[in-house]
Design a protein around this motif. Structure first.
Motif, PDB file in Angstrom:
ATOM      1  N   VAL A 302       0.816  -1.216   0.000  1.00  0.00           N
ATOM      2  CA  VAL A 302       0.000   0.000   0.000  1.00  0.00           C
ATOM      3  C   VAL A 302       0.845   1.260   0.000  1.00  0.00           C
ATOM      4  CG1 VAL A 302      -1.997  -1.124   1.056  1.00  0.00           C
ATOM      5  CG2 VAL A 302      -0.348   0.084   2.503  1.00  0.00           C
ATOM      6  N   PRO A 389       6.683  -8.438  -1.160  1.00  0.00           N
ATOM      7  CA  PRO A 389       5.243  -8.357  -0.893  1.00  0.00           C
ATOM      8  C   PRO A 389       4.422  -9.237  -1.828  1.00  0.00           C
ATOM      9  CG  PRO A 389       6.145  -6.207  -1.582  1.00  0.00           C
ATOM     10  CD  PRO A 389       7.286  -7.129  -1.407  1.00  0.00           C
ATOM     11  N   ALA A 390       4.784  -9.261  -3.102  1.00  0.00           N
ATOM     12  CA  ALA A 390       3.971 -10.023  -4.058  1.00  0.00           C
ATOM     13  C   ALA A 390       3.919 -11.487  -3.656  1.00  0.00           C
ATOM     14  CB  ALA A 390       4.561  -9.884  -5.454  1.00  0.00           C
TER      15      ALA A 390
ATOM     16  N   TYR B  30       9.977 -16.397 -13.876  1.00  0.00           N
ATOM     17  CA  TYR B  30      10.543 -16.666 -12.542  1.00  0.00           C
ATOM     18  C   TYR B  30      11.647 -17.702 -12.668  1.00  0.00           C
ATOM     19  CZ  TYR B  30       6.493 -14.238 -10.602  1.00  0.00           C
ATOM     20  OH  TYR B  30       5.556 -13.295 -10.290  1.00  0.00           O
ATOM     21  N   THR B  64      -2.486 -13.939 -11.195  1.00  0.00           N
ATOM     22  CA  THR B  64      -1.971 -13.113 -10.087  1.00  0.00           C
ATOM     23  C   THR B  64      -0.754 -12.323 -10.543  1.00  0.00           C
ATOM     24  OG1 THR B  64      -2.864 -14.632  -8.475  1.00  0.00           O
ATOM     25  CG2 THR B  64      -1.093 -13.213  -7.729  1.00  0.00           C
ATOM     26  N   GLN B  68      -0.193  -8.392 -10.274  1.00  0.00           N
ATOM     27  CA  GLN B  68       0.934  -7.826  -9.524  1.00  0.00           C
ATOM     28  C   GLN B  68       1.815  -6.934 -10.403  1.00  0.00           C
ATOM     29  OE1 GLN B  68       2.604 -11.432  -7.879  1.00  0.00           O
ATOM     30  NE2 GLN B  68       1.417 -11.239  -5.992  1.00  0.00           N
ATOM     31  N   LEU B  73       3.781  -4.411  -8.008  1.00  0.00           N
ATOM     32  CA  LEU B  73       4.357  -5.257  -6.959  1.00  0.00           C
ATOM     33  C   LEU B  73       5.430  -6.169  -7.533  1.00  0.00           C
ATOM     34  CD1 LEU B  73       1.229  -6.350  -4.879  1.00  0.00           C
ATOM     35  CD2 LEU B  73       3.089  -4.870  -4.139  1.00  0.00           C
ATOM     36  N   VAL B  74       5.324  -6.457  -8.808  1.00  0.00           N
ATOM     37  CA  VAL B  74       6.314  -7.299  -9.489  1.00  0.00           C
ATOM     38  C   VAL B  74       6.782  -6.545 -10.720  1.00  0.00           C
ATOM     39  CG1 VAL B  74       6.529  -9.403 -10.885  1.00  0.00           C
ATOM     40  CG2 VAL B  74       5.456  -9.513  -8.649  1.00  0.00           C
ATOM     41  N   PHE B 106      -5.683  -1.839  -3.104  1.00  0.00           N
ATOM     42  CA  PHE B 106      -5.623  -3.301  -3.076  1.00  0.00           C
ATOM     43  C   PHE B 106      -6.763  -3.874  -2.245  1.00  0.00           C
ATOM     44  CE2 PHE B 106      -1.191  -2.222  -3.883  1.00  0.00           C
ATOM     45  CZ  PHE B 106      -0.847  -3.147  -4.865  1.00  0.00           C
ATOM     46  N   PHE B 108      -7.442  -7.856  -0.963  1.00  0.00           N
ATOM     47  CA  PHE B 108      -6.907  -9.216  -1.005  1.00  0.00           C
ATOM     48  C   PHE B 108      -7.924 -10.216  -0.482  1.00  0.00           C
ATOM     49  CE2 PHE B 108      -3.300  -6.355  -0.292  1.00  0.00           C
ATOM     50  CZ  PHE B 108      -2.494  -6.673  -1.380  1.00  0.00           C
TER      51      PHE B 108
END
Lengths: 854, 260
Positions: A302, A389-390, B30, B64, B68, B73-74, B106, B108
């Motif tokens: 966040v 975080p992910a 990955y 996902t 992300q 986030l990624v 977000f 979740f």
């Protein structure tokens, strides 16, 4: 972020409880040691002997010349300067033994003219008037069961002589508590003390009315300093004499042990505890961060920046530290008192030491704990920032660790342990650079702590993997699951178990260090002796009471004796003329000097000798160690200025011999007593005896030494054995005991962390239970987990101890094994394992009950 | 830069195209070497302002990872991501955090509220991180609409699952982000609570013109969206407009069969 940190602490204190315990324990230790150190440095010996003197100068035996006394008497404001001799003297009982507490309570002989420095007043009888007359204080007379007119045996410098008791005295202010006094005629006292040249050990000044004692003391100090042009201070800065007035006079009586070394040991312990606390508290905070990985992941998701996450960790630690400091300071005050009382009860600290609760000590402990908390939080923040975080929010591993990183950690850990051992070995051998001499122990302990921290997780992982097949066979459910859990979560377990390894290593290291230090010290002394008998007196207040010249003379004259040599060790210095004393440009450092009387060449084993050692014994020159001479740029036949502790002027002597065995320059000078005309004479630390025929030296020693008294004669092997034990007892082991306590505390703190981590597994335990594993098997599983965590950590600590012991013993594995505190460490490990099992089982039961209640 | 990030060139192009967020040729792998797994391959798609997009696909299809990457986030292995006019794929971590703070909300599956903070404090967390004062009227509006105005002083463990998810929705809305990313928002809720949460998310799009991207396995939840993106093996294989539960379910069943 501080607001968030405050809310987390206020509303979810459980998440940081482990870290709180660690900070509290750390602060308690810091506060206790700071209080002990503060109490030691504030404690002053009570003024007894010099109560009636306004200003006193006192120092090593015979430091003041008659001229110095005369000059002191001529200082403005001085009414009278009284020279004082103060030497160990014992009244033996009717059975020939010294009084029971003779090593704890000082007993000094003095000349009658100095009785007024207390003053001692006659209760009965009269003053001594003949050389075989003595006056005793009332306590000594009572101990000996003697009255005026009786004969008493008095031991001075290894010789027992009969004296007639002609008077009994008592201090005007009442009986002295910490010392006893024997008075001889002045002439007799000077003969017994044998300082040479009418020298004295102290000067007491009576001042004219209105004179300022402080000003007179300063003037006296200046005058005495200028009269010691040939003097050297010890490397630790202990001067040949000190001047004091008021309360300072108590220390100058030298009746109580000097605890400055203990205060230094305590200061070092504060640093060691601070280092450890960073590791321990950091571990606890990292455990807390990992258990809250989802919270940190969410914060990152966040929009918390790395700086904000770092600030949150620092703020949490700060607030936690404030609470921990409050709780720890209170327990530290109690612990400090218990420590001092315990030490006093077992006789390792001065009986006058009293606990002092000063704000300074608590402030030092509090500020150190806060700084330690912030340093630990920095590591926790690093762990928090490595959370992805992910992955966490998607339910994957919180902190991935690459294989390469693990390998680097292992190799670094092993290298740090190796470096710690090498540093310790160099330190014990006196080979570390001068700037590191005061700090190498602390640096080595830091290296051990970090090294074990890096190896701990690997040791637990390796142990779990190694025993997994065996455990799966022996306990197919509980053992199998435990090995799998510990193997998979080894980093989590390591966080709690590493302090066990560190605690075991630090305690083991301290406990092994004392006997090894004593052994090394004794071997250094013994390896220079090529004698058939070694005569000596016990070590009291860190020094030999000493043997007088009459003992050596009688031995030398005894039939069948080839040589008798008296040895005295003191700080000394040799440099080319004009280059000045220690600290002068190009001048070498102060070294241990051996002052000899007699034919030293015959009984000293100095390795390969170039030149003529016999000339040294005859007082025609000085022998220098080869390494010392090389460092100073001095060659054979050069002239040098020799300075020794307490000397009025340097003595210029030719270098007549160079010898090999000088400990790298640390024991670099051998000189005859006769050659040092302007230095005080003193009693011998040892008298070496050589024989013409086997057994004659022992016979001669037995004939010369009275069966009564405290002096002893041993062959070199017996000497080494007995001397090691005596050195061990004499070395101030306050620091060792306290270090062992630090180890114990770390183990307790670690066990606590293990129990807490078990409590944090509610959902994991519940899910294992759901697949049909009974509560009993779960308890067994947890027990196996504790064994798989505590035992490898303890073994790692034990191995590190063995390595440090081997390093301290200079590779002598026999000595390392002899000094290894196996029994204590075994007890340590067993107690740690038992406590971990009890704590973890209780926490597991509680977690299962909570899960059932859901 | 402490407040809103300024749109860069690519971002301006995206803004001009009417997209609140956009992925262009985004791939994400990955691991390395033989162990490398490709989660997304050359995905290009945009999310127009005020729309609700559901992302569906079999397990391991990259849903996902797509979400992300979109949320910052990624980091994608290649390709570009823009959010509210800011291209984010090359931003340093500190600036990326600020973009997430101001432009992404977000929600979740497990709510992910901080247990030590009250409902209101959890809701205002992004504002606190940004050092911004909350708009009281806006807070009153969204807490009133989500029905948790009377529970704001409670800690998460004192709230039901549905209430916790409403707090999470308020937290996502409070900064008026460019896009709200929801990952299985009904996965941990019972049917009734799930329907209420989906209705609220729909309202956020219809009433507040929020852009919403949601990953879900649930055809009923997907039916609340304007369109559904179907992913297989890291690629968008189909887009469905005006989804209804049974057609979504049929398509998902078919895709799973195909994968097998």
């Amino acid at each position: 972020m501080i607001g968030i940190a405050w809310r987390i602490l206020r509303r979810s204190p459980g998440t940081l409880f482990g870290a709180f315990i660690m900070i509290t324990v750390g602060t308690a230790l810091l506060a206790a040691f700071a209080i002990v150190q503060d109490s030691i440095s504030r404690t002053t010996a009570p003024v007894e002997r010099y109560a009636a003197a306004d200003v006193v100068a006192s120092g090593q035996a015979g430091v003041f010349t008659p001229e110095a006394v005369e000059e002191a008497g001529g200082l403005p404001g001085v009414a009278e300067a009284v020279p004082e001799l103060s030497f160990p003297a014992l009244v033996l009982g009717a059975d020939g033994h010294p009084p029971a507490d003779w090593e704890d309570t000082a007993r000094f002989g003095h000349g009658w003219s100095s009785a007024g420095l207390t003053p001692f007043l006659l209760l009965e009888g009269r003053a001594p008037d003949a050389s075989d007359e003595v006056v005793l204080d009332a306590e000594s007379a009572a101990e000996a069961g003697a009255g005026v007119g009786d004969r008493v045996d008095v031991e001075v410098a290894g010789t027992v002589r009969g004296h007639r008791l002609v008077g009994v005295v008592e201090a005007e202010a009442g009986p002295t508590e910490y010392q006893r006094a024997l008075f001889f005629t002045d002439r007799r006292a000077a003969e017994l003390a044998a300082r040479g040249g009418g020298r004295s050990d102290a000067i007491g000044l009576h001042l004219e009315p209105g004179a300022d004692p402080g000003a007179v003391a300063a003037a006296l100090d200046e005058r005495l300093r200028s009269a010691l042009a040939g003097d050297v201070d010890s490397p630790s800065g202990v001067p040949a004499y000190r001047v004091g007035s008021g309360a300072e006079r108590g220390e100058l009586e030298q009746a109580l042990p000097d605890h400055r070394a203990s205060a230094q040991a305590m200061a070092m312990l504060i640093w060691i505890v601070a280092f450890m606390a960073v590791a321990v508290i950091g571990g606890a905070l990292i455990t807390s961060v990992r258990s809250r990985a989802e919270q940190f992941a969410l914060l990152r998701a966040v929009g918390a920046t790395p700086g904000q996450v770092r600030l949150l960790c620092l703020a949490e630690a700060f607030l936690l530290s404030l609470a921990g400091v409050a709780a720890g300071a209170l327990s530290g005050m109690l612990l400090g008192r218990l420590l001092l009382e315990g030490f006093r009860a077992i006789g390792v600290v001065s009986p006058v030491l009293r606990v002092h609760y000063g704000p300074g000590a608590l402030l030092i402990a509090g500020v150190t704990a806060l700084v330690v908390g912030q340093a630990a939080a920095w590591f926790a923040a690093r762990a928090a920032l490595r959370i992805r975080p992910a992955e966490v929010l998607a339910g994957q591993a919180a902190v991935p660790v690459t294989r390469g990183r693990r390998r680097v950690g292992r190799i670094t850990g092993a290298l740090l342990l190796a470096a710690a051992g090498i540093l310790q070995a160099l330190g014990m051998a006196g080979l570390v650079p001068a700037v590191l001499r005061g700090a190498y122990g602390m640096i080595a302990s830091g290296l051990v702590i970090v090294g074990l921290g890096l190896l701990g997780s690997w040791a637990i992982h390796a142990a779990a993997r190694a025993v997994r097949p065996l455990l799966s066979w022996a306990a197919p459910v509980a053992g199998h699951l435990a090995a799998a859990n510990v193997g998979f979560h080894h980093r989590r377990y390591a966080g709690a178990a590493v302090p066990i390894a560190v605690g075991t290593a630090i305690a083991g290291w301290a406990l092994a260090g004392l006997p090894l230090f004593a052994l090394g010290n004794s071997q250094d002394v013994a390896e220079r002796f090529a004698a058939d008998q070694v005569l000596r007196t016990p070590i009291v207040r860190d020094a030999h009471t000493g043997l007088g010249e009459p003992v050596r003379e009688r031995l030398e004259e005894a039939p069948g004796v080839s040589a008798a040599v008296g040895l005295r060790e003191l700080w000394a210095h040799a440099a080319p003329p004009g280059s000045g004393g220690p600290g002068g440009s190009g001048a070498p450092e102060v070294t241990r000097g051996t002052v000899v009387t007699g034919r030293a060449g015959a009984l000293l084993d100095l390795g390969e000798v170039t030149g003529d050692l016999a000339s040294v014994g005859a007082g025609r020159g000085v022998a220098l160690g080869a390494a010392y001479a090389r460092q100073a740029g001095i060659g054979l036949h050069d002239e040098v200025e020799v300075r020794t502790a307490g000397a009025s002027r340097p003595t210029v002597l030719p270098v007549v011999a160079l010898f090999e065995r000088d400990k790298g320059g640390g024991e670099g000078i051998v000189v005859a007593s006769e050659a040092l005309r302007d230095a005080p004479r003193g009693w011998y630390d040892y008298v070496l005896v050589g024989e013409e025929k086997e057994g004659r030296a022992a016979e001669a020693a037995a004939a010369v030494l009275s069966a009564r008294g405290t002096a002893s004669a041993e062959d070199p092997e017996e000497f080494l054995r007995a001397y090691v034990q005596e050195r061990q007892g004499a070395i101030d082991n306050l620091g060792t005991l306290a270090t062992a306590m630090v180890g114990g505390f770390l183990v307790i703190a670690s066990v606590n962390a293990l129990a807490l981590s078990a409590a944090d597994r509610r959902s994991e335990l519940a899910s294992i239970r759901r697949i049909g594993v009974t509560g009993r098997r779960l308890s067994r599983m947890v027990s196996w987990e504790m064994a798989l965590t505590v035992v490898p950590a303890w073994l790692l600590g034990g191995l590190a101890t063995a390595w440090m012991a081997a390093a301290m013993a200079g590779g002598d594995l026999g000595a390392a094994l002899w000094a290894y505190p196996g029994a204590v460490l075994l007890g340590f490990g067993a107690a740690g394992l038992a406590a971990a099992l009890l704590g973890a089982l209780a926490a597991t039961r509680s977690a299962l009950r909570a899960a059932d209640a859901r | 830069m402490t407040g809103q990030e300024e749109p860069n060139e690519d971002g301006r192009a995206a803004a001009e195209s009417g997209a609140a967020a956009e992925l262009r040729n985004v791939s994400r792998t990955y691991g390395e070497g033989a162990a490398a797994v490709s989660a997304l391959e050359e995905v290009t798609t945009g999310f127009r302002k005020g729309t609700f997009t559901a992302v569906m696909g079999p397990s391991g299809s990259g849903k996902t990872t797509l979400l992300q990457c979109l949320a910052g986030l990624v980091r994608p292995s290649s390709g570009a991501v823009s959010l509210g006019g800011v291209q984010i794929d090359g931003l340093p971590e500190k600036r990326l955090a600020r973009v997430r703070r101001s432009r992404v909300g977000f929600v979740f599956q497990e709510f992910n509220l901080i247990p030590a903070l009250t409902a209101l404090e959890n809701m205002l967390l992004p504002m606190r991180l940004a050092g911004r004062r909350p708009d009281r009227e806006w807070v009153a509006e969204i807490t009133g609409r989500t029905g948790i105005a009377h529970r704001l002083s409670h800690l998460p463990h004192e709230l039901s699952g549905g209430q916790q998810q409403r707090v999470a929705i308020c937290r996502a809305l409070v900064t008026r982000p460019a896009v709200i990313c929801a990952d299985e928002p009904t996965g941990a809720l019972d049917g009734s609570s799930g329907r209420e949460v989906m209705a609220l998310l729909r309202e956020a799009v219809d009433v507040y013109r929020q852009t919403l991207v949601m990953v879900t396995h649930d055809p009923v939840a997907a039916s609340y969206s304007d369109r559904v993106l179907f992913l297989v093996d890291g690629r968008i294989v189909e887009t469905m407009g005006r989804p209804v539960p049974h057609t979504v379910a049929e398509r998902m069943t078919a895709l799973v069969e195909e994968v097998r």
